[in-house]
Every structure is written in C-alpha cells, then in structure tokens.
Design a protein around this motif. Structure first.
Motif: not given
Length: 492
Positions: A318-326
């Motif tokens: 995902l090259p355009k991922l802006r917000t990631l919660s893991l």
C-alpha cells in the motif's frame, strides 16, 4: 414630582402589557415542531403525551424513529431486594405489540429492535419485520443478542461452553425486490439469514452490518454481489463464515470492517476500499485494487512481529497508506530484511505491542527504530507497549546503552510512548527517536499502560513499583539527553 408620575404611569402600562401576553401551551406549537419533539422522546413517553390535548392525541402515531430496547420500553429494570431484575421477554413483546398496533405505519425512517430473543419468538418478530417493510423504513436494526460486540469477544475468548438458542430466521419477504428497495441501512445481530432462490439484492442499500450472523459463504457472496450501492460493510463474530469472496465489482465500497470471525480463512473482494478494520488470525487479504486504501487498523490474534508484518505483510503493498494502527504480540525477534521499501505516504502510525519474554529475552524493542527509515514522512508515532516479562528497570551496571544506526528524520513532530517500565530496550528506543528526529516538537512518555485493545491487560494488574521505576528511568536517562525541552514524562 411630575417626572415620578410619568414613570409610574409608564411602569403600570408595561405591567398591563405583560399581563395581556397570552400563555403558550404545547398544543399551540405547529404540527411539524410537535412531531419533531415527540420523535426525540422514548416511545412510552411519546404515547403518554396523547392525553395532553386533542391535537396531540395522534401525533405520536407518526413517530419517525422507533427504537425498541430495554431503555425505551421503560420499567425495563425494577428493583428487588438485592439486585435489579431484567425485563422479561413477554413484557417486552407485549409493549412492542402495543406501540405498533397504535402507530400509523407512515413516515418511519428508522426502526430498531434490540432485545434478547430467538426462534421461539418468531411469530412476533415476523410481525415487527413486516411492519418495517410495510412502512418502507430506510434503516432497519434487528439485534437479538442482548449485549454489545464486546460480549461476543468475551464469549469467544472465555473458553467456557455457551448454550445458544436457535437463532431467529429472517422472513423471506424482507429480501423481495419490492420490499427491500427502500432499505438504505441494514444491521443484523444474532439472527439467521437464508436467502430465497430469487433474491435480487437491495437496490438502494448503502450500509450493511452483520454481527453473529448465521449465514453460508454462498449467501454472503450472493448478498454482496447484489448490493451495487454498498458503501459500508461489516462482518463480525460470524461463526459460520469461512470465506468472504465476491468477484462482482463493489465500486462504491469505501469502508470495510471484519472482526474476529473464528473460522475465516481469507478475504477476496473486487473493490478498492478507503478504510479497513480487521481483527483475527492472519489470513490472506486480497482486493482488486488498493489505490484508495489510506487508513488501516489491524489486530492480529496470532503471535506475529508487527515490524515484520508491516514490511512483508499486507500493508507493504500500500504505497498510499496514510494512517496505520496495528496490534500484535511478539514472543521472538524477527530480523527484517533491508531493502528499498518505503511508506512514502504514511503520516500517522499507532502500534500496540505485547513483547513477551518470560525466561530469556527473545524480543528487542530497539528493532522498531527501523520505522524511522521506512516511513520518512511520518508525522506522528504512537508506541503503546506491554512488556510482558520479568521487570528489569535499567541500571548502569547492565552495560552501555546501544545505539541504532544513525538516521535523520525530517518530518516526525509528535511521539507518545506508553507502558514505559524503564527496561533497557525501551530507553534505547526512546533515545534513538529523540536524537534522530530533528523537527520533533513533543515526546510524551507515560509509564502506565495505554493499550486500548481488549486483549491488553488492565491497568490495575501492575504494581505501582513498575510505574515509579518507569518515571524515574525516563527522567534520569531520556530527559537528561533532551537538549530541546521536548520530552514530557507523565506523572505516575
């Protein structure tokens, strides 16, 4: 003297005018305002207003929002000697029947049924669903579980044997083309769905929520393939769903939620969502395109290195991922291969990490210094840790603090680290972030736990000693290295 007389006359005139002002009663309000007021009242209170005047006698009968649950049905709790007793099924059914018998059936925008019922009550529930269909309601909620989503999580993780009643089967008329054409939002909880052979879909449905739904994989596929306007989809705690696979294009689907379906083996959808929330075991997540996917929240229920998953798992595409919660739990360290991969668009990252090493230290929090290298434009970073291991606050006798490879990060502005118990690896990671982030405006360090997921521990599970040690170590080693006055240690 004359002036005083004029003032007295003026005052008397003002009082007289005030006395002539007519009183306004509830019945004097326009009908549309009265209807709006009654629509905000619980159903029982709305019905009671019918005795106020002839004008208000039938207004409640066009109540646009019908919510039937323990709260709105009143007297849902009555006190006994030592506890509160819940409303009985028969009482709830009687009150719902009473309201619907007197309602005009016109202008219903939303109808919600939220109560612990099952297949034995089918005769009554069928009538309620028929009423919703006949009134052309746009939003229908049928929740027969008796509790919220967290209750399903407890059921799945408790390990106890739970006796479940046979779920209520939704009537086939709900799925006919004419009856379902008005629905725009459908929420189903703890019911069973068996689609008729001639099912043609919900032509105007934009939001579909399925929680604890008894349904086959084939019917899931048929239902989704016939909802061309669908924008929001949730499938949670469905114990019979093994695959969510739809090759029919869902061009308008923007938001997807899949939450702990125990036997799920994979997701394959012909769409490009904008947001994704997934929790469960690590399964293949395949979409026809990920060009629009910018916000992801993932909870992994299997032991998995969060860093490894970020670089080599689903988010790596995902090259355009802006917000990631893991959220992830780690028991062993995973060496992540170096490479040219970068999250060019990632701006916000939230990690909830459970680092478990009860005997020998097999995890290394300093590995997460690599995040600064692969996310060069990241602006906010939250690291919420739970050091599920022997408590070992750093001492100088433990050896010199390690330093990761130097890296200058030019965009990181805000960092929050919680669960900072003062372990050596935590000090090393905090110092690396502090010294590498040249534009850092604020770094908050909180010794207390802030893992929000249900899988995390309760704050009360830990002794005050760990929090005091964390505060002392952060102050002594991290604040001492802070030459820009950006570090703030939250009092323990």
């Amino acid at each position: 003297m004359k002036r005083n007389s004029e003032q007295c006359l003026h005052l008397q005139g003002t009082i007289a005018k005030r006395r002539k002002v007519p009183k306004i009663s509830l019945s004097d309000l326009p009908m549309d305002i009265l209807s709006r007021i009654l629509s905000l009242l619980p159903k029982i209170d709305a019905i009671r207003t019918s005795i106020l005047s002839k004008k208000s006698k039938y207004i409640w009968c066009s109540h646009a929002n019908l919510t039937f649950d323990e709260r709105t049905m009143r007297k849902s709790y009555f006190r006994t000697i030592n506890r509160y007793k819940l409303l009985r099924n028969e009482e709830f059914i009687t009150r719902v029947d009473t309201v619907l018998r007197q309602h005009s059936g016109m202008g219903v925008e939303c109808m919600q049924i939220k109560f612990r019922l099952h297949r034995n009550h089918a005769d009554h529930i069928d009538k309620w669903v028929d009423f919703a269909v006949a009134s052309k309601t746009k939003k229908l909620v049928v929740n027969l579980s008796g509790h919220d989503k967290f209750g399903f999580f407890l059921d799945l993780t408790s390990g106890r044997r739970i006796v479940r009643k046979e779920p209520y089967i939704l009537p086939s008329q709900l799925f006919s083309p004419s009856n379902g054409s008005y629905l725009q939002c459908l929420k189903l909880t703890t019911v069973s769905v068996q689609l008729p052979y001639d099912f043609e879909g919900f032509l105007n449905l934009k939001s579909l929520t399925s929680v604890d739904l008894s349904i086959t994989d084939e019917d899931v596929q048929r239902m989704l393939s016939k909802c061309n306007l669908l924008e929001f989809l949730e499938i949670s705690f469905c114990r019979t769903v093994t695959s969510i696979r739809v090759l029919h294009p869902l061009d308008r689907l923007m938001h997807l939620v899949v939450d702990i379906c125990p036997v799920l083996q994979g997701i394959e959808l012909n769409c490009s969502p904008i947001t994704l929330k997934y929790s469960g075991c690590m399964v293949p997540l395949m979409f026809s395109s990920t060009c629009r996917l910018t916000d992801i929240s993932i909870v992994l229920l299997t032991y998995q290195s969060a860093l490894s998953y970020i670089v080599t798992g689903f988010p790596s595409t995902l090259p355009k991922l802006r917000t990631l919660s893991l959220f992830s739990s780690e028991r062993e360290r995973t060496i992540v291969p170096e490479g040219p991969f970068k999250f060019t668009f990632l701006r916000n990252l939230r990690l909830e990490l459970v680092l478990s090493s009860h005997e020998i230290q097999k995890t290394d929090a300093l590995d997460y210094a690599y995040l600064l290298k692969i996310a060069p434009f990241m602006e906010t970073l939250e690291l919420h840790m739970w050091m599920d291991c022997q408590h070992q606050p750093y001492r100088k006798e433990d050896g010199d603090l390690r330093a990761a490879l130097p890296h200058q990060h030019a965009h990181l502005k805000f960092v929050r680290i919680s669960g900072f118990f003062g372990h050596k690896v935590q000090v090393e990671l905090a110092l690396h972030i502090l010294q590498s982030s040249i534009l850092l405006e604020k770094m908050e360090i909180n010794p207390k736990l802030e893992i929000s997921n249900e899988l995390g521990p309760l704050d009360s599970d830990y002794e005050e000693e760990r929090y005091l040690d964390g505060h002392r170590i952060a102050t002594e080693f991290v604040c001492k290295a802070d030459h820009r006055n950006v570090v703030h240690v939250v009092p323990s």
